[in-house]
Motif scaffolding. Structure first.
Motif, short mmCIF file in Angstrom:
data_model
loop_
_atom_site.label_atom_id
_atom_site.label_comp_id
_atom_site.label_asym_id
_atom_site.label_seq_id
_atom_site.Cartn_x
_atom_site.Cartn_y
_atom_site.Cartn_z
N THR A 123 0.80 -1.23 0.00
CA THR A 123 0.00 0.00 0.00
C THR A 123 0.84 1.28 0.00
OG1 THR A 123 -0.30 -0.10 2.41
CG2 THR A 123 -2.02 -1.09 1.04
N ASP A 127 -2.38 4.59 -4.11
CA ASP A 127 -3.44 5.42 -3.53
C ASP A 127 -4.42 4.47 -2.85
OD1 ASP A 127 -6.35 6.47 -3.86
OD2 ASP A 127 -5.10 8.27 -3.99
N ALA A 130 -8.22 4.41 -3.93
CA ALA A 130 -8.43 3.77 -5.23
C ALA A 130 -8.20 2.27 -5.14
CB ALA A 130 -7.50 4.39 -6.27
N SER A 179 1.84 5.28 -7.11
CA SER A 179 1.90 6.71 -6.89
C SER A 179 3.29 7.24 -7.24
CB SER A 179 1.60 7.02 -5.41
OG SER A 179 2.55 6.41 -4.57
N SER A 183 4.69 6.44 0.09
CA SER A 183 4.10 7.25 1.15
C SER A 183 3.56 6.35 2.24
CB SER A 183 2.96 8.12 0.59
OG SER A 183 1.93 7.30 0.08
N ASP A 185 0.48 5.86 5.02
CA ASP A 185 -0.90 6.23 5.35
C ASP A 185 -1.22 5.72 6.75
OD1 ASP A 185 -2.04 7.30 2.70
OD2 ASP A 185 -1.09 5.42 2.11
N ASP A 189 -6.74 6.24 7.83
CA ASP A 189 -6.97 6.47 6.41
C ASP A 189 -7.37 5.18 5.70
OD1 ASP A 189 -6.25 9.17 6.69
OD2 ASP A 189 -4.13 8.70 6.42
#
Length: 269
Positions: A123, A127, A130, A179, A183, A185, A189
């Motif tokens: 992940t 995103d 999505a 992406s 990143s 999350d 989230d």
């Protein structure tokens, strides 16, 4: 370390240490983590499982061998897919695990065609909103999604991002599924994105203490055969995930979590 004449390339995911100063090999500890995660899929012989972002395919093959499920393993990395297919064949599991190049956000499968979906340390590349929409469509009602991922334990400040943040990914190195940069999350989230996609959280397990320094061991671990992943960014600016994950694993601000979601009968409007 070699098995059946094959040079083992360790999985690029968290390993699992069950006690302080656990001296298990990287291979043993990553397989231990694989077992911990896939047990939450709730599948068995005859089940159909989708492994999103399968990498070199070791978890997919182990899942099929230990639980008897049939696995479709997808990734956008052609080299990893070839490696996974060769590993499955060497383990006598080619009929149980099928490797396919596919975009995680545009899955080429029919609605409700899988009993469970696995997202193992993938992940941060995606995103999440999505991804959960895409996964929910192919997951049958009552089926499970299991996500294992690093997460930020504190609000991310500019200082923290600069210290542990990833390099930007080169545009040519990504597809619509990935992406522009790795990143982190927060679990909240993930929970929100899953709920909007029609899934409800049924379990959340914080694994921070048992996976601390996992990726540092992978990038620096002594005694493991095969090329060691390089640190930092490539000349093109492409992030090398093992180096980025090593920075995350060394940071007290980053933890690890395993989340289990169940597909509801109806999607939230």
């Amino acid at each position: 370390m070699a098995l059946m004449g094959e040079t083992v390339r360790p999985d690029r995911h968290h390993d699992r240490r069950t006690r302080p100063h656990d001296d298990a090999s990287i291979l043993e500890a990553t397989e231990r983590m694989t077992d911990f995660v896939v047990a939450r899929l709730g599948v068995g012989r005859g089940s159909r499982v989708l492994d999103v972002g399968c990498g070199n395919g070791r978890p997919a093959v182990r899942l099929a061998r230990t639980l008897g499920a049939r696995v479709v393993a997808i990734d956008i990395d052609g080299e990893a897919l070839r490696d996974g297919a060769e590993h499955a064949a060497a383990q006598g599991m080619a009929e149980m695990v099928r490797f396919r190049r596919a975009d995680a956000l545009d899955l080429p499968f029919a609605d409700a065609s899988f009993d469970a979906v696995l997202a193992f340390d993938v992940t941060p590349h995606l995103d999440v909103a999505a991804l959960y929409r895409s996964v929910a469509r192919v997951l049958r009602p009552g089926g499970r999604l299991v996500v294992e991922t690093p997460y930020p334990r504190v609000p991310m400040t500019e200082e923290i991002r600069e210290r542990i943040g990833p390099c930007p990914a080169a545009p040519s190195a990504v597809s619509s599924a990935v992406s522009g940069a790795l990143s982190l999350d927060a679990p909240e989230d993930h929970l929100s994105a899953a709920r909007r996609a029609g899934m409800t959280a049924t379990e959340l397990v914080d694994i921070t203490e048992s996976v601390r320094d996992s990726f540092s061991r992978l990038t620096r671990g002594p005694g493991e055969r095969g090329a060691r992943p390089e640190a930092g960014c490539g000349a093109s600016g492409t992030a090398r995930p093992p180096a980025t994950f090593a920075a995350w694993a060394d940071a007290a601000e980053v933890g690890g979590v395993v989340m289990t979601f169940t597909r509801m009968d109806r999607m939230e409007q």
